[in-house]
Motif scaffolding. Structure first.
Motif, PDB file in Angstrom:
ATOM      1  N   ILE A  92       1.077  -1.258  -0.470  1.00 12.51           N
ATOM      2  CA  ILE A  92      -0.048   0.150   0.161  1.00 12.51           C
ATOM      3  C   ILE A  92       1.132   1.447  -0.318  1.00 12.51           C
ATOM      4  O   ILE A  92      -0.039   2.545   0.378  1.00 12.51           O
ATOM      5  N   GLU A  93       2.113   1.129  -0.289  1.00 13.42           N
ATOM      6  CA  GLU A  93       2.887   2.542  -0.614  1.00 13.42           C
ATOM      7  C   GLU A  93       4.324   2.365  -1.633  1.00 13.42           C
ATOM      8  O   GLU A  93       4.134   1.097  -2.187  1.00 13.42           O
ATOM      9  N   PRO A  94       4.939   3.306  -2.137  1.00 10.85           N
ATOM     10  CA  PRO A  94       5.134   3.642  -3.115  1.00 10.85           C
ATOM     11  C   PRO A  94       7.017   2.411  -3.031  1.00 10.85           C
ATOM     12  O   PRO A  94       6.897   2.654  -1.637  1.00 10.85           O
ATOM     13  N   SER A  95       7.088   1.915  -3.771  1.00  7.38           N
ATOM     14  CA  SER A  95       7.967   0.866  -3.337  1.00  7.38           C
ATOM     15  C   SER A  95       9.807   1.824  -3.691  1.00  7.38           C
ATOM     16  O   SER A  95      10.023   3.079  -4.249  1.00  7.38           O
ATOM     17  N   LEU A  96      10.658   0.967  -3.100  1.00 10.07           N
ATOM     18  CA  LEU A  96      12.297   2.213  -2.765  1.00 10.07           C
ATOM     19  C   LEU A  96      13.079   1.635  -4.184  1.00 10.07           C
ATOM     20  O   LEU A  96      13.482   0.464  -4.417  1.00 10.07           O
ATOM     21  N   SER A  97      13.644   2.775  -4.470  1.00 11.22           N
ATOM     22  CA  SER A  97      14.842   1.595  -5.469  1.00 11.22           C
ATOM     23  C   SER A  97      15.893   2.074  -4.484  1.00 11.22           C
ATOM     24  O   SER A  97      16.017   2.222  -3.175  1.00 11.22           O
ATOM     25  N   GLY A  98      17.269   1.487  -4.967  1.00 10.47           N
ATOM     26  CA  GLY A  98      18.865   1.066  -4.505  1.00 10.47           C
ATOM     27  C   GLY A  98      18.578   2.075  -3.168  1.00 10.47           C
ATOM     28  O   GLY A  98      19.567   1.957  -2.440  1.00 10.47           O
ATOM     29  N   GLU A  99      19.102   3.216  -4.020  1.00 10.39           N
ATOM     30  CA  GLU A  99      19.321   4.526  -3.628  1.00 10.39           C
ATOM     31  C   GLU A  99      18.340   5.644  -2.683  1.00 10.39           C
ATOM     32  O   GLU A  99      19.065   5.789  -1.354  1.00 10.39           O
ATOM     33  N   GLU A 100      17.501   5.240  -3.252  1.00  6.72           N
ATOM     34  CA  GLU A 100      16.095   5.432  -1.536  1.00  6.72           C
ATOM     35  C   GLU A 100      16.805   4.622  -0.411  1.00  6.72           C
ATOM     36  O   GLU A 100      16.834   4.702   0.575  1.00  6.72           O
ATOM     37  N   ARG A 101      16.737   3.250  -0.858  1.00  8.21           N
ATOM     38  CA  ARG A 101      17.426   2.099   0.054  1.00  8.21           C
ATOM     39  C   ARG A 101      18.227   2.866   1.353  1.00  8.21           C
ATOM     40  O   ARG A 101      18.247   2.816   2.409  1.00  8.21           O
ATOM     41  N   ALA A 102      19.790   3.049   0.298  1.00  9.56           N
ATOM     42  CA  ALA A 102      20.959   3.643   0.729  1.00  9.56           C
ATOM     43  C   ALA A 102      20.619   4.779   2.009  1.00  9.56           C
ATOM     44  O   ALA A 102      20.958   4.966   3.334  1.00  9.56           O
ATOM     45  N   LEU A 103      19.852   5.460   1.771  1.00  7.47           N
ATOM     46  CA  LEU A 103      19.536   6.922   2.096  1.00  7.47           C
ATOM     47  C   LEU A 103      18.901   6.894   2.926  1.00  7.47           C
ATOM     48  O   LEU A 103      19.574   7.208   4.419  1.00  7.47           O
ATOM     49  N   LEU A 104      17.918   5.687   3.740  1.00 10.35           N
ATOM     50  CA  LEU A 104      17.359   5.483   4.445  1.00 10.35           C
ATOM     51  C   LEU A 104      18.330   5.289   5.819  1.00 10.35           C
ATOM     52  O   LEU A 104      18.049   5.083   6.871  1.00 10.35           O
ATOM     53  N   VAL A 105      19.223   4.637   4.629  1.00  7.18           N
ATOM     54  CA  VAL A 105      19.506   3.521   5.878  1.00  7.18           C
ATOM     55  C   VAL A 105      20.435   4.400   6.810  1.00  7.18           C
ATOM     56  O   VAL A 105      20.929   4.155   7.662  1.00  7.18           O
ATOM     57  N   LYS A 106      21.254   5.306   6.660  1.00  4.99           N
ATOM     58  CA  LYS A 106      21.360   6.742   6.452  1.00  4.99           C
ATOM     59  C   LYS A 106      21.078   7.458   7.541  1.00  4.99           C
ATOM     60  O   LYS A 106      21.273   7.857   9.338  1.00  4.99           O
ATOM     61  N   VAL A 107      19.873   7.414   7.133  1.00  2.88           N
ATOM     62  CA  VAL A 107      19.095   7.920   8.131  1.00  2.88           C
ATOM     63  C   VAL A 107      18.455   7.475   9.369  1.00  2.88           C
ATOM     64  O   VAL A 107      18.403   7.671  10.838  1.00  2.88           O
ATOM     65  N   GLN A 108      17.825   6.131   9.537  1.00  2.17           N
ATOM     66  CA  GLN A 108      17.887   5.576  10.660  1.00  2.17           C
ATOM     67  C   GLN A 108      19.114   5.089  11.323  1.00  2.17           C
ATOM     68  O   GLN A 108      18.760   5.278  13.077  1.00  2.17           O
ATOM     69  N   GLU A 109      20.422   5.579  11.173  1.00  2.00           N
ATOM     70  CA  GLU A 109      21.208   5.383  11.889  1.00  2.00           C
ATOM     71  C   GLU A 109      21.301   6.405  12.843  1.00  2.00           C
ATOM     72  O   GLU A 109      21.491   6.505  13.890  1.00  2.00           O
ATOM     73  N   GLU A 110      20.432   7.905  12.966  1.00  3.78           N
ATOM     74  CA  GLU A 110      21.327   8.916  12.940  1.00  3.78           C
ATOM     75  C   GLU A 110      19.760   8.685  14.181  1.00  3.78           C
ATOM     76  O   GLU A 110      19.451   9.154  15.209  1.00  3.78           O
ATOM     77  N   MET A 111      18.882   8.248  13.457  1.00  4.85           N
ATOM     78  CA  MET A 111      17.212   7.985  14.591  1.00  4.85           C
ATOM     79  C   MET A 111      17.302   6.980  15.585  1.00  4.85           C
ATOM     80  O   MET A 111      17.189   7.250  16.465  1.00  4.85           O
ATOM     81  N   LYS A 112      18.550   5.777  15.527  1.00  2.00           N
ATOM     82  CA  LYS A 112      18.651   4.500  16.450  1.00  2.00           C
ATOM     83  C   LYS A 112      19.187   6.221  17.606  1.00  2.00           C
ATOM     84  O   LYS A 112      19.338   5.996  18.921  1.00  2.00           O
ATOM     85  N   LYS A 113      19.819   7.495  16.921  1.00  3.69           N
ATOM     86  CA  LYS A 113      21.003   8.007  17.884  1.00  3.69           C
ATOM     87  C   LYS A 113      20.419   9.208  18.485  1.00  3.69           C
ATOM     88  O   LYS A 113      20.238   9.304  19.553  1.00  3.69           O
ATOM     89  N   GLY A 114      18.820   9.018  18.356  1.00  2.00           N
ATOM     90  CA  GLY A 114      18.114   9.856  18.646  1.00  2.00           C
ATOM     91  C   GLY A 114      18.712  11.190  17.939  1.00  2.00           C
ATOM     92  O   GLY A 114      17.780  12.206  18.483  1.00  2.00           O
ATOM     93  N   ASN A 115      18.998  11.175  16.813  1.00  2.00           N
ATOM     94  CA  ASN A 115      19.729  12.318  16.449  1.00  2.00           C
ATOM     95  C   ASN A 115      18.299  13.186  15.405  1.00  2.00           C
ATOM     96  O   ASN A 115      19.285  12.818  14.362  1.00  2.00           O
ATOM     97  N   ARG A 116      17.156  13.751  15.329  1.00  2.00           N
ATOM     98  CA  ARG A 116      16.486  13.606  14.449  1.00  2.00           C
ATOM     99  C   ARG A 116      16.132  14.994  13.120  1.00  2.00           C
ATOM    100  O   ARG A 116      15.720  14.810  12.201  1.00  2.00           O
ATOM    101  N   VAL A 117      17.048  15.756  14.441  1.00  2.00           N
ATOM    102  CA  VAL A 117      17.861  16.567  13.650  1.00  2.00           C
ATOM    103  C   VAL A 117      18.864  16.838  12.076  1.00  2.00           C
ATOM    104  O   VAL A 117      18.566  17.290  10.896  1.00  2.00           O
ATOM    105  N   ASN A 118      19.039  16.101  12.576  1.00  2.00           N
ATOM    106  CA  ASN A 118      20.660  15.363  11.499  1.00  2.00           C
ATOM    107  C   ASN A 118      19.639  13.732  10.494  1.00  2.00           C
ATOM    108  O   ASN A 118      19.892  14.495   9.214  1.00  2.00           O
ATOM    109  N   ALA A 119      19.170  13.515  10.627  1.00  2.00           N
ATOM    110  CA  ALA A 119      18.221  12.690   9.913  1.00  2.00           C
ATOM    111  C   ALA A 119      17.726  13.659   8.835  1.00  2.00           C
ATOM    112  O   ALA A 119      17.227  13.346   7.337  1.00  2.00           O
ATOM    113  N   LEU A 120      16.892  14.678   9.480  1.00  2.00           N
ATOM    114  CA  LEU A 120      16.163  15.146   8.865  1.00  2.00           C
ATOM    115  C   LEU A 120      16.576  16.397   7.836  1.00  2.00           C
ATOM    116  O   LEU A 120      16.746  16.309   6.593  1.00  2.00           O
ATOM    117  N   LYS A 121      18.279  17.019   8.304  1.00  2.00           N
ATOM    118  CA  LYS A 121      18.531  16.880   7.046  1.00  2.00           C
ATOM    119  C   LYS A 121      19.199  16.720   6.087  1.00  2.00           C
ATOM    120  O   LYS A 121      19.843  17.069   4.896  1.00  2.00           O
TER     121      LYS A 121
END
Length: 451
Positions: free
Chosen positions: A51-80
């Motif tokens: 029920i949602e759009p599929s992700l390309s390899g590049e998008e998945r790679a970007l989200l991995v970086k975002v998730q690493e920041e999220m795990k640290k609790g650093n949502r501002v950096n994740a947003l940037k």
């Protein structure tokens, strides 16, 4: 003439329920920290390919970086990271994650716009619909929240948070049966969420299922006794069940802890008046007058109006004395204050009564209450033609017609003009089942026959 009887019939009965009406409870601040909501919201970061759009390899790679920041609790950096990538401008999935983080950071306007952008690119994006609705709910805009919530449900979302917020939206629209159904669905998967229980209780109360409503609220108040809104709702339900003592006890408990709001303090005073305890009622009204805010002026004046209707003249005069110095804004509230002062003046036979009534009628020539009182005033002065003119004017106003006919008819009876009084009294009695009025009319009929 019985002046008190005439004044009583000239006072508009606007009591309704004595208990303070409880508005639909908003989503509580605690809800946004509730483990059930946090778990539900955090789940929205996960991907559901159906029920949602599929992700390309590049998008998945970007989200991995975002998730690493999220795990640290650093949502501002994740947003940037997301906002700096050109991929985000074209990807509804990445836009959605931007919106999620903005929501968590309290940037609701930005989150709303990005969720809308994601939905423009991918209209069946279920979680984007749901989280867009969450933004509107957070802003207390239930009207705008309803369409995206319904869209999420139509796309298969049966999550407790979604169904509970659907209940809130329906409750705001006074669609109590639909709201109750949504709350019950929410409680199936989130049985411990207080907001859903209290929302269901409000719906049950509005649907006159009082016993079930009371049980639900008691479940909550036993664990959260100091939560004012919940105690007020319980008191309101108990009042409507006829449990006056229990209702008053709950309000008194809040009062003694210094937690009872001004309007509810006024309601408690109203209950003491209903029970005939004028001393305690007077103490409560004096207490509330010391901390009353302008938004509660009208409720206080309405309480004084109830006291006047019951002909507790001394208490009413004391209450009106407490209002001196208040800056009353708006014609309606000014007229209400003047009218009550006029009622007391009429009852005392003071000349200022007519001056006050003239002022009211200048402000509103069709004020039925003032016309009836003016008729009473002229009648007490035996100026019967002028009194009749006021009653005739009031009779042209549908809401006041019956009382005008009754007052006019009684005045004619006092003058021993029984025959012209009879049709007026009969019109006053049309559609009524008042046994005393029927006996009164029968007595007048006998007098007409005797003459």
């Amino acid at each position: 003439m019985n002046l008190k009887c005439s004044i009583s019939s000239a006072v508009l009965l606007m009591i309704g329920t004595l208990a303070h009406a409880v508005d639909p409870l908003p989503v509580s601040k605690e809800f946004w920290k509730d483990p059930a909501f946090v778990s539900s919201f955090n789940g929205s970061y996960r991907i559901n390919a159906r029920i949602e759009p599929s992700l390309s390899g590049e998008e998945r790679a970007l989200l991995v970086k975002v998730q690493e920041e999220m795990k640290k609790g650093n949502r501002v950096n994740a947003l940037k990271i997301l906002q700096a990538s050109d991929l985000t401008k074209e990807s509804p999935a990445l836009m959605f994650n931007v919106g999620n983080i903005q929501f968590e950071l309290g940037k609701l306007e930005e989150a709303i716009e990005i969720f809308k952008a994601a939905l423009k690119e991918y209209p069946s994006f279920r979680r984007a619909h749901r989280n867009l609705a969450l933004c509107y709910v957070r802003e207390d805009d239930y009207e705008k929240a309803l369409p995206p919530i319904l869209e999420a449900v139509s796309l298969g979302d049966q999550d407790g948070t979604t169904m509970g917020l659907l209940g809130y939206c329906y409750l705001q629209q006074e669609k109590y049966a639909s709201a109750l159904q949504a709350y019950r669905s929410a409680l199936l998967t989130q049985p411990d969420v207080v907001d859903w229980k209290m929302g269901a209780a409000q719906c049950l109360g509005e649907l006159n299922q009082m016993e079930e409503a009371e049980k639900l609220i008691l479940e909550v108040t036993e664990s959260k006794p100091d939560h004012v809104a919940y105690q007020l709702l319980l008191s309101d339900i108990q009042y409507r069940m006829g449990k006056m003592d229990a209702s008053m006890a709950g309000l008194e408990w809040l009062r003694r802890k210094g937690l009872l709001p001004a309007n509810s303090l006024i309601s408690l005073g109203n209950m003491y008046v209903a029970q005939g305890d004028l001393r305690l009622a007077g103490e409560l009204y004096q207490e509330v007058s010391k901390r009353i805010q302008p938004e509660s002026y009208q409720a206080f004046l309405k309480a004084a109006e109830q006291v006047l209707h019951r002909q507790h003249w001394e208490l009413a005069e004391m209450m009106l004395g407490l209002t001196k110095g208040w800056q009353l804004k708006g014609n309606d509230i000014q007229i209400l204050s003047k009218r009550m002062t006029a009622i007391l003046a009429v009852q005392k036979g003071e000349d200022r009564a007519k001056t006050l009534l003239d002022e009211i009628l200048r402000m509103n020539p069709n004020d039925g209450e003032a016309l009836l009182l003016m008729g009473t005033w002229y009648q007490s002065r035996k100026e019967y033609e002028l009194a009749a003119l006021q009653y005739e004017r009031a009779a042209k106003l549908p809401e006041y017609a019956k009382r005008a006919y009754l007052n006019h008819g009684r005045m004619l009876v006092d003058q021993k003009r029984f025959e012209p009084a009879l049709p007026l009294l009969r019109r006053a009695a049309e559609g009524e089942t008042n046994a005393n009025l029927a006996k009164y009319i029968k007595a007048v009929e006998n007098l007409v026959s005797a003459n």
